[in-house]
Scaffold this active site. Structure first.
Site, PDB file in Angstrom:
ATOM      1  CG  ASN A 224      -1.688   1.093   1.459  1.00 44.20           C
ATOM      2  OD1 ASN A 224      -1.873   1.944   0.574  1.00 44.20           O
ATOM      3  ND2 ASN A 224      -2.279   1.620   2.812  1.00 44.20           N
TER       4      ASN A 224
ATOM      5  CE  LYS B  98      -0.083   3.349   5.036  1.00 44.33           C
ATOM      6  NZ  LYS B  98       0.047   3.433   5.951  1.00 44.33           N
TER       7      LYS B  98
ATOM      8  CG  HIS C 255      -6.196   1.690   5.218  1.00 43.97           C
ATOM      9  ND1 HIS C 255      -5.485   3.147   6.104  1.00 43.97           N
ATOM     10  CD2 HIS C 255      -5.062   0.907   4.544  1.00 43.97           C
ATOM     11  CE1 HIS C 255      -4.598   1.803   6.387  1.00 43.97           C
ATOM     12  NE2 HIS C 255      -3.672   1.292   5.909  1.00 43.97           N
TER      13      HIS C 255
ATOM     14  CD  GLU D 252      -3.059   5.748   6.554  1.00 41.97           C
ATOM     15  OE1 GLU D 252      -2.885   5.700   5.397  1.00 41.97           O
ATOM     16  OE2 GLU D 252      -2.640   5.166   7.531  1.00 41.97           O
TER      17      GLU D 252
ATOM     18  CD  GLU E 106      -4.137  -3.098   7.153  1.00 40.00           C
ATOM     19  OE1 GLU E 106      -2.810  -2.922   6.652  1.00 40.00           O
ATOM     20  OE2 GLU E 106      -4.436  -1.500   6.889  1.00 40.00           O
TER      21      GLU E 106
ATOM     22  N   GLY F 100       2.022   1.964  10.438  1.00 38.52           N
ATOM     23  CA  GLY F 100       3.119   2.955  10.926  1.00 38.52           C
ATOM     24  C   GLY F 100       3.559   3.386  12.196  1.00 38.52           C
TER      25      GLY F 100
ATOM     26  CB  SER G 223       4.676  -2.362  12.467  1.00 39.09           C
ATOM     27  OG  SER G 223       4.112  -0.642  12.308  1.00 39.09           O
TER      28      SER G 223
HETATM   29  C1  PEP Z   1      -1.050   0.128   5.538  1.00 37.84           C
HETATM   30  O1  PEP Z   1      -1.530   1.155   5.742  1.00 37.84           O
HETATM   31  O2  PEP Z   1      -1.971  -0.635   5.479  1.00 37.84           O
HETATM   32  C2  PEP Z   1       0.202  -0.927   6.480  1.00 37.84           C
HETATM   33  C3  PEP Z   1      -0.279  -1.560   6.787  1.00 37.84           C
HETATM   34  O3  PEP Z   1       1.164   0.656   6.785  1.00 37.84           O
HETATM   35  P1  PEP Z   1       2.576   0.430   7.826  1.00 37.84           P
HETATM   36  O4  PEP Z   1       2.805  -0.956   7.529  1.00 37.84           O
HETATM   37  O5  PEP Z   1       3.535   1.448   7.726  1.00 37.84           O
HETATM   38  O6  PEP Z   1       1.994  -0.060   9.006  1.00 37.84           O
END
Ligand code: PEP
Length: 252
Positions: free
Chosen positions: A13, A15, A99, A101, A171, A177, A209
């Site tokens: 992803n 972003k 997601h 976010e 998630e 993040g 992460s």
């Molecule tokens: C994400 O935004 O889907 C994600 C998993 O981000 P990160 O790996 O940076 O935590």
């Protein structure tokens, strides 16, 4: 592998990152390297303006293309929005929906998530339905209830039971993040709970992460069908190392 025998899936992803040149370079490198990654299906999710460009880079390779979001209407006066049909036309086969976010920053509640899932399915896209609890919810012992509510809202609003086996991403918000990855056992517990609700054939990715250092341990859990990778997907070295760690686990 719990998800009905489907190959492990690793999705990057991107972003709201990368300019055209960097998107082209990253897609090209991933495409060239992913050809020989055997048991792992690789996919990237660039920002909307780069979808067509990345689709061209990936053409003829096994690397798939996902979008990061969509609007639920098919077209019309929705300034700034992008429909499922447009994403499919641009070359995407999958789209992230729900997601955290989007849920936290853009107000995508369970109702909106359900509308988006339905629009994706109607346009022939596979939604990757993201669910996950906040740190406060986990500390309150509500993690399983929260993801169950998010999943049930998505399913009941869309009548998804008639569609192909669902694709979910667990998630935890506190892991996205932050550098604070879920313990493999924590991920497995939530995945098992979701699978009991979504069906044995559901494919459930873990995201939050993920790095080359922890990908193998996460993938060692039979409940984890793949990974959704944010920050570590922006560098070809780290993303491909995650893919390799996932492949190693599946070969083991
Ligand atoms: C994400 O935004 O889907 C994600 C998993 O981000 P990160 O790996 O940076 O935590």
């Amino acid at each position: 592998m719990a998800g009905g025998g489907s190959p492990t899936l690793v999705v990057g992803n991107w972003k709201m990152n990368l300019d055209r040149g960097r998107a082209r370079a990253l897609a090209g490198t991933v495409a060239a390297a992913a050809v020989c990654r055997g048991p792992v299906q690789v996919m990237v999710a660039p920002a909307h303006p780069h979808l067509v460009l990345v689709a061209e880079c990936l053409a003829g390779t096994p690397v798939g293309l996902a979008a990061q979001d969509l609007h639920w209407e098919a077209g019309g006066a929705f300034t700034g929005a992008v429909s499922a049909g447009m994403l499919a036309d641009a070359g995407a086969s999958h789209v992230l929906v729900g997601h955290s976010e989007r849920r936290l920053l853009f107000g995508d509640d369970d109702r909106v998530v359900a509308l988006k899932i339905q629009a994706a399915v109607d346009a022939g896209l596979t939604p990757i339905v993201c669910v996950g609890e906040t740190a406060v919810q986990r500390d309150a012992g509500e993690a399983l209830a929260v993801v169950a509510r998010q999943w049930e809202a998505a399913r009941s609003a869309t009548g998804w039971s008639g569609a192909a086996a669902p694709l979910l991403a667990y998630e935890p918000v506190w892991a996205i993040g932050t550098g604070r990855v879920a313990r493999p056992a924590q991920a497995a517990e939530v995945h098992a709970h979701l699978r009991a609700l979504a069906g044995a054939g559901a494919r459930i990715l873990y995201g939050g992460s993920v790095t080359p250092d922890n990908a193998g341990d996460l993938m060692a859990e039979a409940e984890v069908d793949g990974l959704l990778v944010g920050g570590a997907s922006l560098s070809p070295d780290s993303f491909l190392a995650v893919v390799e760690a996932a492949a190693d686990r599946r070969r083991a």
